[in-house]
Design a protein around this motif. Structure first.
Motif, short mmCIF file in Angstrom:
data_model
loop_
_atom_site.label_atom_id
_atom_site.label_comp_id
_atom_site.label_asym_id
_atom_site.label_seq_id
_atom_site.Cartn_x
_atom_site.Cartn_y
_atom_site.Cartn_z
N VAL A 295 0.85 -1.19 0.00
CA VAL A 295 0.00 0.00 0.00
C VAL A 295 0.89 1.23 0.00
CG1 VAL A 295 -1.86 -1.19 1.23
CG2 VAL A 295 -0.18 0.15 2.53
N VAL A 296 0.38 2.31 -0.58
CA VAL A 296 1.09 3.59 -0.62
C VAL A 296 0.34 4.56 0.28
CG1 VAL A 296 1.99 5.43 -2.07
CG2 VAL A 296 1.81 3.11 -2.98
N THR A 297 1.06 5.17 1.22
CA THR A 297 0.42 6.05 2.19
C THR A 297 0.25 7.47 1.63
OG1 THR A 297 2.45 6.88 3.22
CG2 THR A 297 1.61 4.75 3.99
N GLU A 298 -0.51 8.25 2.35
CA GLU A 298 -0.55 9.68 2.10
C GLU A 298 0.76 10.31 2.59
OE1 GLU A 298 -2.81 11.11 0.49
OE2 GLU A 298 -4.60 9.86 0.59
N ARG A 299 0.88 11.60 2.43
CA ARG A 299 2.09 12.32 2.81
C ARG A 299 2.37 12.17 4.31
NH1 ARG A 299 4.11 17.24 4.57
NH2 ARG A 299 5.95 17.96 3.41
N ILE A 300 3.67 11.94 4.63
CA ILE A 300 4.09 11.83 6.02
C ILE A 300 5.13 12.91 6.29
CG2 ILE A 300 5.17 10.34 7.76
CD1 ILE A 300 4.31 7.94 6.07
N GLU A 301 4.84 13.81 7.18
CA GLU A 301 5.77 14.88 7.51
C GLU A 301 7.02 14.30 8.18
OE1 GLU A 301 7.44 18.40 7.33
OE2 GLU A 301 5.37 18.08 6.63
N GLY A 302 8.18 14.67 7.65
CA GLY A 302 9.44 14.23 8.25
C GLY A 302 9.99 12.95 7.68
N ILE A 303 9.30 12.32 6.72
CA ILE A 303 9.77 11.05 6.16
C ILE A 303 10.74 11.27 5.00
CG2 ILE A 303 8.10 10.61 4.30
CD1 ILE A 303 9.15 8.11 7.05
N GLN A 304 10.81 12.48 4.49
CA GLN A 304 11.62 12.77 3.32
C GLN A 304 13.08 12.39 3.56
OE1 GLN A 304 9.56 14.88 4.82
NE2 GLN A 304 7.91 15.15 3.34
N ASN A 305 13.66 11.75 2.55
CA ASN A 305 15.09 11.37 2.55
C ASN A 305 15.44 10.27 3.56
OD1 ASN A 305 15.68 13.36 0.56
ND2 ASN A 305 15.72 14.91 2.19
N MET A 306 14.45 9.65 4.15
CA MET A 306 14.74 8.55 5.08
C MET A 306 15.15 7.29 4.30
SD MET A 306 14.43 9.49 8.23
CE MET A 306 15.27 10.96 7.62
N THR A 373 -1.95 7.64 9.47
CA THR A 373 -1.65 8.06 8.10
C THR A 373 -2.61 7.41 7.12
OG1 THR A 373 0.69 8.32 8.63
CG2 THR A 373 0.12 8.13 6.31
N GLY A 374 -3.13 8.17 6.20
CA GLY A 374 -4.08 7.65 5.24
C GLY A 374 -3.42 6.77 4.18
N VAL A 375 -4.25 5.94 3.54
CA VAL A 375 -3.81 5.07 2.46
C VAL A 375 -4.20 5.72 1.13
CG1 VAL A 375 -4.02 2.81 1.40
CG2 VAL A 375 -4.04 3.03 3.89
N LYS A 376 -3.20 6.07 0.33
CA LYS A 376 -3.47 6.71 -0.96
C LYS A 376 -3.85 5.68 -2.01
CE LYS A 376 0.05 8.59 -3.06
NZ LYS A 376 1.12 9.57 -3.37
N SER A 377 -3.19 4.53 -2.02
CA SER A 377 -3.50 3.52 -3.03
C SER A 377 -3.07 2.15 -2.54
CB SER A 377 -2.80 3.83 -4.35
OG SER A 377 -1.40 3.81 -4.20
N THR A 378 -3.67 1.14 -3.10
CA THR A 378 -3.26 -0.25 -2.86
C THR A 378 -2.77 -0.83 -4.17
OG1 THR A 378 -5.43 -1.19 -3.32
CG2 THR A 378 -5.01 -0.47 -1.06
N VAL A 379 -1.70 -1.60 -4.09
CA VAL A 379 -1.10 -2.20 -5.28
C VAL A 379 -0.97 -3.69 -5.04
CG1 VAL A 379 0.89 -2.23 -6.81
CG2 VAL A 379 0.18 -0.07 -5.76
#
Length: 917
Positions: A295-306, A373-379
């Motif tokens: 699954v792909v989540t919605e935006r998470i603040e602070g996750i960038q570049n992790m 955190t919300g779920v943007k899409s399921t794959v």
């Protein structure tokens, strides 16, 4: 679904599916077919594929001929085409039934982790990384979508952290930067992570992710610039086969709806559809299709570049997706895709939350912010999985010119570059550059490659255990008891704990606590199966899940010392046993075997078989037979020359395929006969072996009458057997090759005669220890297709002083003239510490290699390890270089002083095999 936390709570209150639903019978939540109504990470690929122009027929006209036709435009197909073109194959064509990346590649997570518990895989991954992060951009000016954000492996228990430390040590031998971090250091690197339950992590800063569309598009661009062709919207409908004048089936053409392409070589890179493509050519492709999801989540603040995260114990991965995360994993109850549709291209399945929810709990525990955190899409798409969770590669034994590059178990993107390069070398030069035996389709016995139950069970277990700790002495529980020898029940009653090697049950060790049968596979309680309770075999196996000395260390010690002090009997019936007969048998033997086997009848020779690069395809014994006009259970009828071959059972199919290919290529008029299932084999080894067997055999066993490395037909307790005086443990001993119906009475007679001499049963765990103590090589551990006999210390098996041509001779002569650039060296460690292979070898403060095989030598009471070392300056590795260094072996980040040996540390003068005690 508002958030992952809500999904978890909803699943907890949802009624569970009935256990009556059969294996793989779960329906898709939206019906029986796939849907494309999804938001996925790779929007560009999906939108391009839905363009109506995509259904107008082939993207370009088909050529009438091609040197190679690659079927399938996913990661492996594109990588193989690119590497073929780099090797100068300009007349190579890739046929894709839809658009590039359709089927599986387009929706893959695209992760690349550089460290795996295999030296070959580390090399393959390194090449993929070079291709996608550097080579393609330099060649084309296009960016592949490579992102280097690093990787974190999570350890929530001591054993897992030990496994990571082993990977770190291996990485040092290959220059892969990695660091074991404390929980506090991990928190500093990844502030959103919960580290309260961690023992530590392994951080690899140069790991990253690939964009499937960008990578495959760039590969296609680079390949076509070198003359290759990519033809989309062109489904393959059939494979045309011809039979040559020697009765050998060969590829002739590929047939499509839009015409045929004449070609001598086809590469099946069709992924989930590889089985269907194989059936077009009469080739068995042992894989199954399963749903694999994230699954792909919605935006998470602070996750960038992790960094990307693999929490193996929770069986979940977290892939950085811009400012969001993709969350997926491997569950114990994956959904089988029972009816693989040939219309499926860029579709997806609806996610079955009952199956997927188990990953959410682990993900939320590791990164708590995910709960809200919300779920943007399921794959959820199809992936192909194989019985041992390794790809299927190489030339199919059923059809010359038909190559496999499929079954990548959701790792096709990360392994694609390395495997595409090796597959291209395989096609162009007849062999890959690296040791690819673990991926070679010929590793599976032909009786298993079309056995649906075995394939299904083993593929399920491999999927479910994908994130399990890789322990040295693990064994599968699925697909067991497929091939058993005549002594199986007899040994089981005596406490034998069996190992499985490609379908064969062979003795591992003998449990003083009684019988431990392997029960039918229970799917770990999934799909409504009742999990086994009080499963003795499983309990013994679980007790050995350690990187320390196993609990049964003392039992194996007793088996080894009994062999050294008195005698042990080993059931080796699972060995491959072949006869090479016919008009050209002697010519074939001269060409196939590195040693001179054309000796008088009654002789037995230890030899190697090589490839054209001088690499070792096998080590085996070859016995010259006396002519016999009538067939018997111990020899076929023949005139002229004949040879009896005994090869390790785990690699018997590989040997059979190699020999068959050489016979076909050289057009030798002879026949290879497989008697592996018809003959049993026991070996009696130790100082008392002569006294024991003298009571059982009707032959004089003295040195004069029965010298070492000879064989005779004799009677054992009234039964005709072939006795060979050989040793694989460094003791006085004989092998008895026995017709199947005679195995039990002969074995019982040997045990009765040995009772007063201290004879014991022993298994392959003892063989591993005894053989490494004596310095005997194990094929595919100490000796592989990318190792030459000269490098491995087996120059004595090569008839280089003669003028007899043999396969690989020229390569060995060139290597000898240039000087050996690496050499197999024995090391002993005084401190009683367990080692199992992959440990880094240090010489004078520099890493010069890694350990291939290690075990404890009970007679010398030391840990023994073998590994190939190099001179960091690039010069030859001479005996003086070996002797002059100061060595240590690194185990889990700790180095231990080691002594290097050019000869076996046990009985270096070989007195014991001569009966001198």
């Amino acid at each position: 679904m508002a958030s992952l936390g809500r999904a978890l709570r909803a699943a907890a209150t949802r009624p569970r599916r009935s256990a009556a639903q059969g294996l793989g019978s779960r329906p898709l939540t939206s019906g029986a077919g796939p849907t494309t109504e999804k938001s996925v990470p790779y929007q560009r690929t999906l939108k391009e594929a839905q363009d109506p122009a995509a259904a107008r027929g082939p993207s370009r006209p088909l050529p009438s001929t091609a040197d190679v036709v690659v079927i399938g435009g996913g990661s492996l197909g594109c990588q193989t085409l690119y590497h073929l073109a780099k090797l100068g194959v300009s007349s190579a064509v890739l046929l894709e039934r839809e658009r590039l990346t359709s089927g599986t590649t387009w929706h893959t997570a695209g992760l690349l982790w550089q460290l795996r518990p295999s030296d070959v895989e580390v090399e393959l991954l390194a090449h993929t990384r070079r291709v996608v992060s550097r080579d393609l951009e330099e060649e084309t000016g296009l960016h592949t979508g490579w992102i280097q954000n690093g990787g974190l492996f999570i350890a929530s228990n001591r054993q897992r952290l030990d496994e990571y430390k082993r990977l770190m040590s291996l990485g040092k031998a290959y220059g892969v930067e990695s660091h074991v971090l404390s929980p506090a250091e991990t928190k500093k690197l990844y502030p959103l992570m919960n580290v309260d339950d961690l023992y530590g992590t392994l951080y690899v800063p140069h790991d990253g992710t690939m964009d499937p569309a960008g990578t495959c598009t760039t590969l296609a661009r680079a390949a076509t610039a070198r003359g290759a062709q990519v033809i989309e919207n062109c489904p393959v409908m059939g494979i045309r086969v011809r039979t040559d004048d020697f009765g050998v089936r060969r590829v002739a053409a590929v047939e499509t709806e839009h015409g045929a392409v004449q070609t001598p070589c086809v590469v099946n890179c069709a992924g989930v559809w590889a089985d269907a493509v194989g059936r077009m050519a009469g080739v068995k492709v042992p894989l199954v299709a399963m749903h694999h999801a994230y699954v792909v989540t919605e935006r998470i603040e602070g996750i960038q570049n992790m960094p990307n995260v693999r929490d193996h114990d929770a069986s979940v991965y977290l892939r950085l997706q811009g400012d969001a995360l993709s969350v997926g994993g491997y569950e114990p109850n994956p959904i089988f895709w029972e009816e693989v549709s040939d219309k499926f291209a860029f579709g997806l399945f609806d996610l079955d939350w009952d199956v997927f929810t188990q990953h959410i709990e682990g993900a939320v525990n590791r990164v708590p912010v995910l709960e809200k955190t919300g779920v943007k899409s399921t794959v959820c798409g199809p992936e192909s999985f194989t019985p041992d969770h390794k790809p299927l590669m190489g030339e199919a034994p059923e059809l010359r010119g038909f190559f496999l590059g499929c079954g990548f178990n959701s790792a096709g993107m990360m392994l694609g570059g390395g495997c595409g390069q090796e597959l291209a070398h395989w096609i162009v030069h007849g062999r890959p550059e690296k040791d690819m035996y673990g991926y070679d389709i010929r590793r599976f016995h032909h009786s298993l490659t079309d056995h649906r139950r075995w394939i299904r069970e083993r593929s399920h277990e491999s999927y479910a255990k994908n994130y399990a700790v890789v322990f040295p002495h693990d064994e599968p529980l699925a697909g067991r008891n497929m091939r058993t020898d005549p002594l199986h029940e007899e040994l089981l009653a005596r406490g034998c704990v069996f190992q499985e090697r490609h379908g064969w049950e062979r003795p591992g060790w003998f449990n003083p606590g009684g019988a431990a049968p392997v029960l039918p596979y229970d799917y770990y309680g999934a799909y409504g199966h009742q999990a086994h309770q009080d499963h003795a075999y499983n309990q013994l196996l679980g007790a050995e899940y350690t990187f320390d000395f196993p609990p049964h260390h003392e039992v194996i010690r007793q088996e080894c010392l009994a062999c050294r002090g008195a005698a042990a009997v080993f059931d080796m019936s699972y060995f491959g046993k072949f006869y090479l007969v016919g008009v050209d048998a002697r010519k074939a033997a001269d060409w196939l075997f590195s040693a001179d086997v054309s000796r008088p009848p009654g002789s037995t020779v230890y030899t190697c078989m090589l490839n054209a690069r001088g690499g070792t395809e096998s080590d085996l014994t070859v016995s010259r037979l006396a002519p016999g006009p009538e067939a018997s259970p111990l020899a076929p009828a023949f005139e002229g020359d004949a040879f009896y071959l005994a090869v390790g059972g785990a690699v018997a199919q590989h040997n059979w395929s190699h020999i068959t290919s050489v016979l076909q290529d050289q057009q030798f008029r002879c026949q290879l006969i497989d008697s592996s299932e018809d003959l049993g084999m026991i070996s009696i080894q130790g100082p008392a072996s002569r006294a024991i067997l003298q009571e059982v055999l009707d032959a004089d066993l003295s040195n004069e009458a029965f010298p070492f490395s000879t064989h005779k037909l004799v009677r054992a307790a009234g039964h005709l057997v072939r006795a060979m005086r050989l040793s694989f443990v460094g003791e006085l001993g004989w092998e008895l090759h026995i017709p199947g119906p005679s195995c039990v009475p002969v074995y019982q007679a040997v045990m009765a005669a040995g009772a007063k001499h201290g004879l014991v049963n022993a298994g392959y765990r003892a063989i591993d220890s005894l053989s490494i103590e004596k310095g005997y090589r194990h094929w595919h551990a100490d000796l592989r297709p990318d190792d030459s006999p000269l490098e491995a210390g087996l120059a004595f098996t090569c008839k280089l002083k003669s003028t007899i041509p043999f396969l690989g001779r020229e390569a060995l002569q060139r290597q000898r003239a240039a000087g050996l650039r690496r050499r197999l060296v024995c090391f002993t460690v005084d401190e009683k510490v367990p080692m199992f292979g992959l440990e880094a070898i240090w010489r004078d403060g520099q890493v010069v290699g890694h350990v291939r095989r290690a075990d404890f030598g009970f007679t010398i009471d030391k840990t023994i390890a073998y590994g190939y070392i190099r001179d960091p300056s690039g010069g030859p590795v001479s005996p003086d270089f070996v002797k002059s260094g100061d060595y240590s072996l690194e185990r889990m980040g700790v180095t231990y002083p080691a002594q290097a040996h050019l000869k076996s540390p046990f009985d270096p003068d070989n007195k014991r095999v001569k009966g001198i005690y």
